[in-house]
Design a protein around this motif. Structure first.
Motif, PDB file in Angstrom:
ATOM      1  N   UNK A   1       0.778  -1.245  -0.053  1.00 38.87           N
ATOM      2  CA  UNK A   1       0.025   0.219   0.468  1.00 38.87           C
ATOM      3  C   UNK A   1       0.747   1.128  -0.296  1.00 38.87           C
ATOM      4  N   UNK A   2       1.879   1.414   0.413  1.00 36.90           N
ATOM      5  CA  UNK A   2       3.185   2.212   1.007  1.00 36.90           C
ATOM      6  C   UNK A   2       4.096   2.598  -0.457  1.00 36.90           C
ATOM      7  N   UNK A   3       3.519   1.377  -0.889  1.00 33.99           N
ATOM      8  CA  UNK A   3       4.849   1.620  -2.784  1.00 33.99           C
ATOM      9  C   UNK A   3       3.313   2.520  -3.616  1.00 33.99           C
ATOM     10  N   UNK A   4       2.409   1.709  -3.390  1.00 31.90           N
ATOM     11  CA  UNK A   4       1.164   2.446  -4.435  1.00 31.90           C
ATOM     12  C   UNK A   4       1.248   4.372  -3.354  1.00 31.90           C
ATOM     13  N   UNK A   5       0.904   4.140  -2.374  1.00 26.37           N
ATOM     14  CA  UNK A   5       1.183   5.510  -1.916  1.00 26.37           C
ATOM     15  C   UNK A   5       1.784   6.020  -2.998  1.00 26.37           C
ATOM     16  N   UNK A   6       3.204   6.398  -2.486  1.00 27.93           N
ATOM     17  CA  UNK A   6       4.251   6.990  -3.705  1.00 27.93           C
ATOM     18  C   UNK A   6       4.378   6.922  -4.704  1.00 27.93           C
ATOM     19  N   UNK A   7       3.371   5.512  -5.495  1.00 31.01           N
ATOM     20  CA  UNK A   7       3.110   5.895  -7.333  1.00 31.01           C
ATOM     21  C   UNK A   7       2.325   7.170  -6.749  1.00 31.01           C
ATOM     22  N   UNK A   8       0.943   7.287  -5.823  1.00 36.06           N
ATOM     23  CA  UNK A   8       0.173   8.271  -6.477  1.00 36.06           C
ATOM     24  C   UNK A   8       0.686   9.949  -5.767  1.00 36.06           C
ATOM     25  N   UNK A   9       1.573   9.853  -4.783  1.00 34.85           N
ATOM     26  CA  UNK A   9       2.556  11.394  -4.564  1.00 34.85           C
ATOM     27  C   UNK A   9       3.719  11.748  -5.394  1.00 34.85           C
ATOM     28  N   UNK A  10       3.955  10.405  -6.484  1.00 36.92           N
ATOM     29  CA  UNK A  10       4.631  10.481  -7.834  1.00 36.92           C
ATOM     30  C   UNK A  10       3.991  11.129  -9.384  1.00 36.92           C
ATOM     31  N   UNK A  11       2.218  11.011  -9.326  1.00 37.99           N
ATOM     32  CA  UNK A  11       1.452  11.359 -10.183  1.00 37.99           C
ATOM     33  C   UNK A  11       1.039  12.623 -10.051  1.00 37.99           C
ATOM     34  N   UNK A  12       0.787  12.932  -8.260  1.00 33.37           N
ATOM     35  CA  UNK A  12       0.143  13.890  -7.834  1.00 33.37           C
ATOM     36  C   UNK A  12       1.543  15.079  -8.440  1.00 33.37           C
ATOM     37  N   UNK A  13       2.388  14.575  -7.929  1.00 32.91           N
ATOM     38  CA  UNK A  13       3.783  15.718  -8.066  1.00 32.91           C
ATOM     39  C   UNK A  13       4.367  15.766  -9.739  1.00 32.91           C
ATOM     40  N   UNK A  14       3.943  14.578 -10.348  1.00 27.48           N
ATOM     41  CA  UNK A  14       4.037  14.874 -11.997  1.00 27.48           C
ATOM     42  C   UNK A  14       2.628  16.361 -12.360  1.00 27.48           C
ATOM     43  N   UNK A  15       1.693  15.997 -11.806  1.00 27.99           N
ATOM     44  CA  UNK A  15       0.884  17.178 -12.043  1.00 27.99           C
ATOM     45  C   UNK A  15       1.511  18.506 -11.641  1.00 27.99           C
ATOM     46  N   UNK A  16       1.627  18.886 -10.245  1.00 24.39           N
ATOM     47  CA  UNK A  16       1.830  19.756 -10.301  1.00 24.39           C
ATOM     48  C   UNK A  16       3.338  20.707 -11.199  1.00 24.39           C
ATOM     49  N   UNK A  17       4.185  19.397 -11.149  1.00 25.17           N
ATOM     50  CA  UNK A  17       4.911  20.218 -11.744  1.00 25.17           C
ATOM     51  C   UNK A  17       5.197  20.160 -13.722  1.00 25.17           C
ATOM     52  N   UNK A  18       4.017  19.653 -14.556  1.00 27.81           N
ATOM     53  CA  UNK A  18       3.254  19.608 -15.097  1.00 27.81           C
ATOM     54  C   UNK A  18       2.896  21.299 -15.510  1.00 27.81           C
ATOM     55  N   UNK A  19       1.885  21.939 -13.599  1.00 30.47           N
ATOM     56  CA  UNK A  19       0.903  22.448 -13.941  1.00 30.47           C
ATOM     57  C   UNK A  19       2.687  23.831 -13.791  1.00 30.47           C
ATOM     58  N   UNK A  20       3.473  23.451 -13.211  1.00 25.95           N
ATOM     59  CA  UNK A  20       4.952  24.707 -12.905  1.00 25.95           C
ATOM     60  C   UNK A  20       5.587  25.314 -14.227  1.00 25.95           C
ATOM     61  N   UNK A  21       5.682  23.505 -14.662  1.00 25.83           N
ATOM     62  CA  UNK A  21       5.962  24.092 -16.722  1.00 25.83           C
ATOM     63  C   UNK A  21       5.830  25.282 -17.911  1.00 25.83           C
TER      64      UNK A  21
END
Lengths: 371, 337
Positions: free
Chosen positions: A338-358
């Motif tokens: 579950x934690x790994x999945x959580x980190x996966x979700x965190x990566x997706x979230x972070x990727x979204x923020x990064x995309x918006x940022x760019x």
């Protein structure tokens, strides 16, 4: 009487004083603030302090731990460096050098902390991200301990997109409208609006969530749902957009407004065709800032949307999952998968923020507008 | 200048100035009306939150009286509810965050504005903006899984050598050969470190913006007098940017006080007034709300709202002070976020 050695200057000024033949093309001298002496003293001090700390820290004093090692190394380095620099420089220069290396260190710490947070998240989430089902399935019927080949965060992604989408639809017109009211229309109320909006940026997210929870969910009996989240998100996003938007509108030069009025445009057309388009980049930045804040809003989704594992497109009446909520629930299970999945979700979230940022960066760069 | 014009009979000027009537045509009246009503709507909506929180707090305050501020326990089933411990925890976490964040933000801002090579300057500005955009829950995970295993070593070291200072004391033997690591985890200290990650970009962005506005003429004058870069910073930049430095710090403090997700992940709840920031267990107001709203009855919700109202008042005061300081100072009137 000065003797001009530089042939170019000599030619131009007509002062011919040197017998120097015109041999070389003049090359502009490179101005260095950092000379070879500086390089030697900094590298030498680094190596000397490293050697001293290795011997003293690990062997003589029997300390351990990389953090303590780093701190001792740095302190010893400062001492040696200061000594070396003070041999041939006055005191202000010594201070300047010490400040410089300290500032470099501080900047390195900040950048390293940020980079470590981003890289760590992606590194931990990588194992989940490589499975395609992670993006195409939801968690319905999948236990937290299930292997990574089952289940996914589709429901959470959809939930986040819908919630943020509704929040944007609500808060952008209201936020920009408020900014227009404060800068363009003005009047007696505008100062009050500005004060209240400014103070509302101080509202902790959790209180916005609690407010909506008490009013809409407990008070009016609305179900925990994506809509409740979106409304609470709007409450936090409107002040952000209004305030950043006001700054963007204020930097539009007054000459443009006056020119528009002089050409006979009425106020509405001035705002619509001149002011808003000139401030477009700033307003877009304000919006994206608010969206980035909204996407990561954990406190609100924790309170206003019940956790659900099912994929739903319906923002009303049923609980809706979202990425921050998914991450938090995964964290509370303390299960490895579950934690790994959580980190996966965190990566997706972070990727979204990064995309918006760019996107923001590109917008700002293209228009050359200050933020 | 020899031209002397023959006196021309002045045109007849009406004694009273013409009255200019700013009459609005239909479209504009509609536009003004719409904008004003949007402004009023937002005013009422946001204002009502503050009023609502205050209104909801009344029954709780009436029921518990002043003991609401002195009681440390949060045990609704025993009818013991108070925010003393929670407030102390909130302030502790925020102060730890600011103690870490303030020097780093200040140095980073000065580095970006005065010391960084031109090539990397814009990248550093982007990095700070990005840092502000990263969701707080990610800093929470980062703090819990990556930072905590290292930070407890620092915590132990502090309690070993500075344990005689009450705030660094930990109720365990720091010198034990097998030391109790769990006594050092989930503390206000570690939560503060994670919150610092959110406070740094906020403070740094504002400070840097103000540093960049320091008048070039004064900078060059200081340089021309033989000042070093630090000399310029000390004599020109810092005095000019004092307001921005204080204001940015307070804005960041306001954020740190209200932070939820990262704190919720890291701390383990403990309802005692605890000056020992390195020791496991503390509680903050926002984490209290997030942890207790779910199974709260109506009166408990009111108590949570009262706690939230107190938090809101604190952040409001901090932010307003920040705004006043920034506005009063010579430095930049523009603040973002």
């Amino acid at each position: 009487m000065t003797i001009v050695r530089d042939p170019e200057i000599a030619d131009r000024t007509g002062v011919v004083a040197s017998p120097l033949p015109r041999r070389r093309k003049p090359v502009p001298r490179r101005i260095r603030t950092f000379t070879a002496d500086d390089w030697f003293s900094i590298v030498g001090a680094t190596l000397a302090s490293l050697a001293l700390v290795i011997i003293g820290y690990e062997h003589l004093l029997d300390f351990s731990g990389p953090l303590g090692f780093g701190v001792c190394w740095y302190l010893v380095f400062l001492a040696i460096y200061a000594t070396v620099v003070s041999i041939s420089n006055p005191r202000p220069v010594v201070v300047e050098r010490l400040v410089t290396v300290t500032l470099w260190l501080a900047a390195a710490i900040v950048v390293l902390a940020l980079a470590s947070a981003i890289i760590y998240t992606f590194a931990q989430g990588w194992h989940a991200l490589v499975h395609l089902n992670f993006f195409t399935h939801d968690m319905a019927g999948v236990s937290p301990t299930a292997p990574l080949t089952q289940g996914g965060i589709l429901a959470a992604i959809v939930g986040t997109v819908i919630e943020v989408g509704i929040a944007v639809v609500v808060s952008v017109p209201l936020g920009i409208g408020t900014a227009v009211y404060m800068t363009e229309v003005g009047g007696r109320g505008s100062q009050l609006v500005r004060t209240v909006v400014e103070s509302m940026t101080a509202l902790p997210e959790i209180l916005a969530g609690l407010f909506i929870y008490v009013v809409l969910i407990v008070g009016f009996g609305m179900a925990k749902s994506g809509l409740a989240v979106a409304v609470a998100m709007s409450v936090t996003m409107i002040p952000i957009i209004a305030r950043a938007g006001e700054v963007a509108l204020r930097v539009v030069p007054n000459g443009l407004r006056e020119a528009s009025a002089a050409l006979g445009a009425n106020h509405w057309n001035t705002v619509r065709k001149v002011v808003l388009p000139s401030a477009r980049a700033g307003l877009a930045t304000a919006t994206i800032l608010a969206v980035a804040r909204g996407i990561g809003e954990t406190a609100i989704v924790l309170i206003c949307s019940g956790a659900s594992s099912f994929l739903t497109f319906n923002p009303v009446g049923v609980p809706m999952n979202s990425l921050p909520l998914y991450i938090y629930t995964a964290y509370t299970t303390h299960e490895k998968a579950a934690l790994t999945r959580g980190f996966g979700a965190a990566s997706v979230l972070l990727a979204m923020v990064l995309a918006l940022f760019v996107v923001t960066r590109l917008l700002v760069r293209d228009k050359g507008t200050r933020r | 200048m020899t031209t002397t014009a023959a006196p021309v009979a002045a045109p007849k000027v009406p004694r009273t100035p013409r009255v200019i009537k700013p009459s609005l045509e239909g479209t504009d009246r509609l536009f003004h009306g719409t904008a004003t009503s949007i402004g009023m709507f937002v005013l009422i909506m946001t204002g009502s939150i503050g009023i609502f929180l205050g209104y909801q707090a009344i029954p709780t305050l009436r029921h518990y009286g002043f003991s609401f501020f002195t009681q440390t326990q949060w045990q609704p089933e025993l009818d013991k509810i108070g925010i003393a411990a929670v407030l102390v925890g909130t302030v502790e976490v925020a102060l730890v965050a600011m103690v870490v964040a303030f020097p780093l933000a200040l140095m980073m801002a000065l580095f970006i504005s005065d010391y960084a090579p031109v090539r990397i300057k814009s990248y550093l500005i982007s990095a700070i903006d990005l840092m502000a955009a990263v969701p707080s829950i990610i800093y929470g995970l980062w703090g819990f899984f990556l930072l905590q295993p290292h930070a407890i070593n620092l915590a132990r070291w502090l309690s070993q050598y500075l344990g005689w200072i009450p705030i660094f004391h930990v109720d365990t033997d720091p010198n034990a050969a097998v030391w109790q690591q769990s006594r050092y985890t989930s503390s206000a200290f570690i939560a503060g470190l994670a919150v610092a990650m959110m406070a740094i970009p906020l403070a740094c962005a504002l400070m840097r913006a103000v540093f960049d506005q320091a008048p070039l003429g004064e900078r060059e004058a200081a340089m021309a007098l033989g000042g070093t870069r630090f000399g310029v910073a000390r004599t020109v930049v810092f005095p000019f940017a004092k307001g921005g430095i204080i204001g940015g710090t307070m804005l960041a403090l306001g954020r740190a006080l209200g932070e939820t997700a990262a704190v919720l992940i890291i701390i383990s709840p403990a309802y005692i007034i605890k000056p020992r920031i390195l020791e496991a267990g503390t509680q903050t107001t926002s984490a209290l709300i997030a942890g207790n709203f779910g199974d709260a009855t109506k009166s408990q919700l009111s108590a949570l709202l009262a706690a939230g109202f107190v938090l809101f008042l604190i952040t409001l005061v901090v932010n307003s002070l920040a705004a006043v300081v920034i506005r009063r100072s010579r430095s930049g009137a523009t603040t973002e976020l």
